[in-house]
Each structure stands twice: as C-alpha cells, then as structure tokens.
Design a protein around this motif. Structure first.
Motif, PDB file in Angstrom:
ATOM      1  N   CYS A 110     -32.883  35.100  31.392  1.00 34.01           N
ATOM      2  CA  CYS A 110     -33.007  34.221  30.229  1.00 34.01           C
ATOM      3  C   CYS A 110     -31.652  33.710  29.747  1.00 34.01           C
ATOM      4  O   CYS A 110     -31.551  32.618  29.175  1.00 34.01           O
ATOM      5  CB  CYS A 110     -33.724  34.961  29.086  1.00 34.01           C
ATOM      6  SG  CYS A 110     -35.470  35.281  29.402  1.00 34.01           S
ATOM      7  N   LEU A 111     -30.602  34.522  29.998  1.00 30.45           N
ATOM      8  CA  LEU A 111     -29.263  34.100  29.575  1.00 30.45           C
ATOM      9  C   LEU A 111     -28.740  32.918  30.389  1.00 30.45           C
ATOM     10  O   LEU A 111     -27.813  32.221  29.970  1.00 30.45           O
ATOM     11  CB  LEU A 111     -28.286  35.279  29.696  1.00 30.45           C
ATOM     12  CG  LEU A 111     -28.497  36.434  28.716  1.00 30.45           C
ATOM     13  CD1 LEU A 111     -27.538  37.577  29.028  1.00 30.45           C
ATOM     14  CD2 LEU A 111     -28.304  35.958  27.274  1.00 30.45           C
ATOM     15  N   THR A 112     -29.305  32.699  31.573  1.00 34.59           N
ATOM     16  CA  THR A 112     -28.860  31.593  32.429  1.00 34.59           C
ATOM     17  C   THR A 112     -29.597  30.287  32.124  1.00 34.59           C
ATOM     18  O   THR A 112     -29.269  29.246  32.684  1.00 34.59           O
ATOM     19  CB  THR A 112     -29.074  31.951  33.905  1.00 34.59           C
ATOM     20  OG1 THR A 112     -30.472  32.157  34.147  1.00 34.59           O
ATOM     21  CG2 THR A 112     -28.301  33.224  34.281  1.00 34.59           C
ATOM     22  N   ILE A 113     -30.594  30.369  31.265  1.00 36.10           N
ATOM     23  CA  ILE A 113     -31.392  29.189  30.932  1.00 36.10           C
ATOM     24  C   ILE A 113     -30.823  28.549  29.669  1.00 36.10           C
ATOM     25  O   ILE A 113     -30.508  29.231  28.693  1.00 36.10           O
ATOM     26  CB  ILE A 113     -32.871  29.571  30.734  1.00 36.10           C
ATOM     27  CG1 ILE A 113     -33.436  30.199  32.006  1.00 36.10           C
ATOM     28  CG2 ILE A 113     -33.706  28.351  30.338  1.00 36.10           C
ATOM     29  CD1 ILE A 113     -34.834  30.723  31.857  1.00 36.10           C
ATOM     30  N   SER A 114     -30.708  27.254  29.713  1.00 39.45           N
ATOM     31  CA  SER A 114     -30.209  26.502  28.535  1.00 39.45           C
ATOM     32  C   SER A 114     -31.322  25.562  28.060  1.00 39.45           C
ATOM     33  O   SER A 114     -31.918  24.836  28.879  1.00 39.45           O
ATOM     34  CB  SER A 114     -28.954  25.720  28.899  1.00 39.45           C
ATOM     35  OG  SER A 114     -28.454  25.048  27.764  1.00 39.45           O
ATOM     36  N   PRO A 115     -31.635  25.550  26.802  1.00 40.27           N
ATOM     37  CA  PRO A 115     -31.060  26.385  25.734  1.00 40.27           C
ATOM     38  C   PRO A 115     -31.587  27.816  25.832  1.00 40.27           C
ATOM     39  O   PRO A 115     -32.607  28.087  26.450  1.00 40.27           O
ATOM     40  CB  PRO A 115     -31.542  25.715  24.467  1.00 40.27           C
ATOM     41  CG  PRO A 115     -32.847  25.099  24.851  1.00 40.27           C
ATOM     42  CD  PRO A 115     -32.684  24.625  26.273  1.00 40.27           C
ATOM     43  N   LEU A 116     -30.842  28.760  25.219  1.00 38.79           N
ATOM     44  CA  LEU A 116     -31.219  30.165  25.253  1.00 38.79           C
ATOM     45  C   LEU A 116     -32.513  30.403  24.495  1.00 38.79           C
ATOM     46  O   LEU A 116     -32.708  29.876  23.390  1.00 38.79           O
ATOM     47  CB  LEU A 116     -30.116  31.028  24.638  1.00 38.79           C
ATOM     48  CG  LEU A 116     -28.782  31.089  25.395  1.00 38.79           C
ATOM     49  CD1 LEU A 116     -27.771  31.911  24.614  1.00 38.79           C
ATOM     50  CD2 LEU A 116     -28.995  31.650  26.781  1.00 38.79           C
ATOM     51  N   ASN A 117     -33.368  31.194  25.103  1.00 39.67           N
ATOM     52  CA  ASN A 117     -34.615  31.600  24.448  1.00 39.67           C
ATOM     53  C   ASN A 117     -34.359  32.959  23.799  1.00 39.67           C
ATOM     54  O   ASN A 117     -34.614  34.011  24.365  1.00 39.67           O
ATOM     55  CB  ASN A 117     -35.753  31.682  25.459  1.00 39.67           C
ATOM     56  CG  ASN A 117     -37.103  31.904  24.783  1.00 39.67           C
ATOM     57  OD1 ASN A 117     -37.177  32.283  23.612  1.00 39.67           O
ATOM     58  ND2 ASN A 117     -38.180  31.655  25.536  1.00 39.67           N
ATOM     59  N   LEU A 118     -33.817  32.929  22.590  1.00 44.29           N
ATOM     60  CA  LEU A 118     -33.426  34.162  21.919  1.00 44.29           C
ATOM     61  C   LEU A 118     -34.614  35.075  21.638  1.00 44.29           C
ATOM     62  O   LEU A 118     -34.492  36.313  21.707  1.00 44.29           O
ATOM     63  CB  LEU A 118     -32.701  33.834  20.608  1.00 44.29           C
ATOM     64  CG  LEU A 118     -31.375  33.076  20.764  1.00 44.29           C
ATOM     65  CD1 LEU A 118     -30.764  32.806  19.395  1.00 44.29           C
ATOM     66  CD2 LEU A 118     -30.409  33.865  21.632  1.00 44.29           C
TER      67      LEU A 118
END
Length: 572
Positions: free
Chosen positions: A362-370
């Motif tokens: 998930c950290l590699t996806i933009s925007p972050l899905n917090l």
C-alpha cells in the motif's frame, strides 16, 4: 482483501496409538535422559519361592518317595551287572556338581554372600568325592580299586561324599541371611574369596582321603562282608542329611532353598539301604535305585539354576526392549509436541507477515490509502497479541499453576470461535448453527484455553466433514444448563464418524486416523477441561457423525447473574 488471520488448530486425531503422553516442560529433561533401572536384576539365591515352585518341588519329592517305597521289597534282588553304570553316572555327577558350583560362584561375584561360598564348597567336595569313589570302587577302573586297594575304601569315600554336602547345606542355611561383612573373606575381592573357597574344598577332600589312605580310619569290611560300623555311620549321615532338610524347611525363603531340599532328600534312599540292610549288595535293585537318586540330586539345583537364569535374562531382555521403546516413543512425543507448538505459533505469524506485505504494498501506491495501511497494522497488532496469548496459554497448560481465570459467557465464546473459522466454513461449504438455552449461566475459566478447546472441536468437525463429502455438511453447537450446576456444550458434525477402535483411543495422545496431524488436540483439550473442573467426552460416533460434550461448572456469583442465550443462528 481478506486479511483475517487463520486460526490455529489442534487436530483431533493422532499419529500412533499409545505412543506417548502429554509432556510438560518440567518432564522434558527427564525424558531425554536415559532411563535408569530402579533395581538390579534379582539373583536366583534371593528370588522368593512362589507357590508354584513349592507345589512342583513337593510333587517331585512325592514321586521319588513312591519310587523308593516301591523298590524296598526288591532292594536285595540282584539286577543285571552293568560295570559302566557307576563310572558313567558318577562322571555325570562330577560334571553336574562342578557346574552347580560355578553357577553359585557367579551368583556370589554379583552379590557377595558367605552362604553361597559355603554351598559351592560343598558341591566341589561332593563332585571330587564322587570321582574318587569311582576310582576306588572295585571293578570300576581296577579289580581292587586305584586308591586304597581295599573294599572299605570306596565305602568311606561314599560317606565322605554324603557327609560333607549336608554340612555345607547347613552352613549355607545359617549364613544365607548374614551380612557379607561378618565373613573373614569380606576384606578380599570376590575373585580371591572364590579362589580361597575352592582351595579349602580341595584341601578338605585331599585331607580326608589322606586319612583313609594312611590307615587312620578303621576298616569297614571283614572280607566281603560289611561291619556293623557301616550302619552306625549310615545312621549318623542319614541324620545329618535329615537335619539339613529340616533347617532348609524352617528357613525356607527362596527358590534355591526349595530345590536344595529336593537335592538333599534324594540322598536319603541310598543311606536308608545302608541303615536297614547289613549287607548292601552291589548291582542289586536297591543299589541301582540309590545311585539313580544321587544322579537326580546332582542335577536338581543345576537344572533349576539354568532354568531360572534363562527366565531372568528373558525378563531382563524384555524389560530392556520395552524401556528402549518407551524412551524412543517419549523422544518422539517431545518432537511431535514441539512441532505442534510450532504449528500453533506459525499461524498468527503467517498472518502477520501477510498483513505486513500488504501494508508495504500500500505504501507504493499513490495516493496512499492510509485507512488500508492502518487496518493492516491493526491486524498485525491483533495477530501479535494472539500469538502471545497462545504462548502464554501453552505455558500455563504445562505448568502446575492455573492460568488467569475470569467469568466467561459461553455463548459469546462460541460465537468468537465461529468468526475465527468463518472462512474455513465458507471454503468447504459447511453451515454452522448454534442454539443457546435462555438464561444460560456464566462459567469460570481461562478464556484463551477454553477458546482453544472449542476451536479444536470445531476444526475437528470441519476436517471430518471435508474428508468425506456427504449430502449434509453442517456443524451444530448447543449450549444448555446441565445437571449438578454445570453448563453443557455439544459440538456435533455430519462427518463419517469413527470406528469402534478409534472411539476407544480417541483421547489417547498421538492417536490418529488421518494422514496428517500431530494428534495432541483432544488429549490436551481434555486436560484443559479437567483442570477447569469439568469433563470432555465423546457422546456419540456413528455414520451420521460425532458428537462431543464439554461440561464446565457454573461460576459462583453473589447476585446469581446469568447471561441470557441467543436464539439459533445460521452461518454458511
């Protein structure tokens, strides 16, 4: 994305029937150490006489007595002369007496006892005098004998033979329960004591023979006839043998005592002929019977020693094999238990790893899905806490001290377990239903341990149904208030059931009917329930499935509060 951690499982079935027991951490080091034999193998001289030995020995004595009494009317009848009979029979006696002495010395070398040395010396003297009498017996090796050359020489050697043996038996009886330290030979080693005993026996034999050869003893014959002195000596020898039998009977303790009675008793017929018949006719029926009895007596103790030694070594070999097998099985149990614990821990660890990988992705996806990342991290924390609880539960199970116990709502515990296996139920197409009695009381226990028990039963039910697909695929859990202030939880499945043998062994550690699984589940589960003061049992097992029942005591509360059960629900 399904990030739910897979529940840990403990299989209902086991690997090998009867191969182990639940093992605690306190027992592990003891199991890994070689098993020590608590007691040394019993010696023949110290093995208590059983009723069977006594009856058999008594039967032998009765049979010999009947033979002797039957032969009395024919004692003076001349039988066919067999010159080789004496030489062969007394050579056999010599062999048997020496072998018996060797066995007794071997017993002494294992556990030193003065009585055994005394008895062994008697057997040595007995064998030597039997051999010397044969040498001096007219017609055996020469017409007049090889030692004294007189008819009375063989008679004196016979009395020496039959006199020294009961003396050694009497010494054995008096010394057999004495401590080895009272003997002058106690300060010597076992080999030295045996050597001195043999030397004393030989010196005694040679000394008495020298007295005879040197002419210090009176002649017992006048021509071919025997003097009345023969009867007096025979009476004295007969009395001495009788005293030995009586002492053995009074202090009868061991197998050796029983058969020594027989060995001494068989010398009495030959002496009886010398007492009641002024002239003992050689090669008569009585003469042959007496020599046959002496032959039997020489082998009696030897045969018993051989037989009992064989039996002792057979039992020792069996015990050794069983001991090694038990140790191997216990070591296997340790390995299996370790694998089971590792399996328990790997489940939440695997879920934690999966959630961490998801969070990294998930950290590699933009925007972050917090929100997604936060959910993954929360699942990691949950799995971490669950792993700690499993470890704590296992440690508390293997410790004598009980775990932390609280009041528990059994219906909520069951629902939590069903949520944990929801994915497995869906994969296998199994429906799960629950039914809780209204006003169901609370119970007291360790929530982690009891959750593991219920989870184990449910997972077992799922595995059983999945192994044999049928028209009905359902698991049902029913909680009711039982008798004697207890709550009953029934777990029923629609699987193939169990065989009669499996029903008997189902709670045995490491018993299994499946190709995989550690088989610690029901064994540990039952132990957990019993530690909680309850019971886990197999109620029914047939072709329609199995039904297990968990019974737990109701929590003691001051206000009588109870939790109202929920209505039946269904999950698919």
């Amino acid at each position: 994305m399904d990030r739910a951690s897979q529940p840990s499982t403990i299989d209902r079935t086991h690997v090998a029937a009867g191969d182990g027991v639940p093992i605690s951490t306190k027992e592990t080091s003891a199991l890994l150490a070689p098993n020590a034999v608590s007691e040394a193998p019993a010696l023949i001289a110290s093995v208590p006489a059983s009723a069977q030995h006594r009856r058999f020995a008594f039967g032998v004595v009765v049979v010999l007595l009947v033979v002797f009494v039957t032969s009395l009317p024919f004692a003076t009848i001349q039988a066919p002369r067999v010159d080789a009979f004496l030489t062969v029979s007394q050579a056999i006696v010599l062999f048997a007496e020496f072998l018996t002495a060797i066995f007794l010395f071997s017993q002494h070398s294992i556990q030193p006892r003065p009585g055994l040395l005394a008895l062994a010396s008697g057997y040595i003297c007995s064998g030597l005098f039997a051999f010397l009498q044969t040498l001096d017996f007219p017609g055996a090796y020469s017409s007049i004998g090889l030692i004294t050359g007189t008819p009375s020489g063989a008679v004196w050697l016979f009395f020496f033979w039959r006199f020294t043996f009961p003396l050694s038996v009497i010494a054995y009886v008096l010394l057999k329960e004495a401590k080895e330290t009272i003997s002058p030979l106690a300060r010597l080693g076992s080999g030295q004591a045996i050597g001195i005993t043999i030397a004393c026996a030989i010196v005694t034999t040679l000394g008495l023979t020298w007295l005879l050869v040197a002419g210090y003893l009176p002649s017992l014959n006048i021509g071919a006839a025997q003097q009345p002195l023969v009867q007096y000596i025979a009476v004295a020898t007969w009395s001495l043998n009788s005293i030995a039998v009586v002492l053995l009977f009074i202090r009868l303790r061991t197998i050796l005592d029983v058969w020594l009675i027989v060995a001494v008793f068989v010398s009495l017929p030959d002496l009886t002929f010398a007492v009641f018949y002024a002239v003992t006719i050689r090669f008569s029926v009585g003469w042959y019977v007496g020599k046959a009895f002496l032959l039997i007596g020489s082998w009696t103790v030897l045969v018993v020693l051989l037989w009992e030694t064989t039996m002792l070594y057979a039992r020792l070999a069996s015990a050794t094999i069983l001991q090694r097998r038990e140790r191997t099985n216990r070591l296997m149990s340790v390995d299996e238990a370790t694998a089971a614990v590792a399996h328990e821990i790997n489940q939440p660890l695997g879920a934690m790893s999966l959630n961490c990988e998801t969070a990294l992705a998930c950290l590699t996806i933009s925007p972050l899905n917090l929100e997604e990342i936060r959910s993954c991290l929360m699942d990691v924390m949950t799995d971490n806490r669950r792993a700690r609880e499993i470890v704590a539960g296992i440690r508390s199970l293997f410790k004598a001290a009980p775990g932390q116990r609280t009041t528990i709502d059994i219906s909520r515990l069951v629902q939590d377990v069903l949520r944990m296996v929801e994915n497995d139920l869906r994969v296998h197409g199994i429906s799960a239903s629950t039914q809780f009695q209204e006003g169901l009381p609370m119970i007291t226990g360790d929530p982690i341990q009891l959750q593991q028990v219920v989870l184990n039963l449910v997972r077992n039910a799922i595995d059983a149904i999945a192994s044999a697909p049928g028209p009905t695929r359902a698991v049902r859990l029913v909680a009711t208030k039982g008798t004697n202030s207890a709550v009953s939880l029934l777990v029923q499945d629609s699987g193939p059931g169990l065989t009669s043998k499996s029903e008997t062994n189902i709670f045995d550690p490491f018993f299994t009917t499946k190709a995989s699984g550690m088989g610690l589940g029901l064994s540990i589960s039952r132990r957990i329930i019993e530690d909680h003061g309850g019971d886990l049992r197999l109620v029914e097992a047939n072709s329609n499935g199995c039904r297990f029942e968990v019974i737990l005591p109701i929590a003691a509360t001051s206000d009588g509060e109870s939790f109202r059960g929920l209505s039946a629900t269904a999950r698919s």
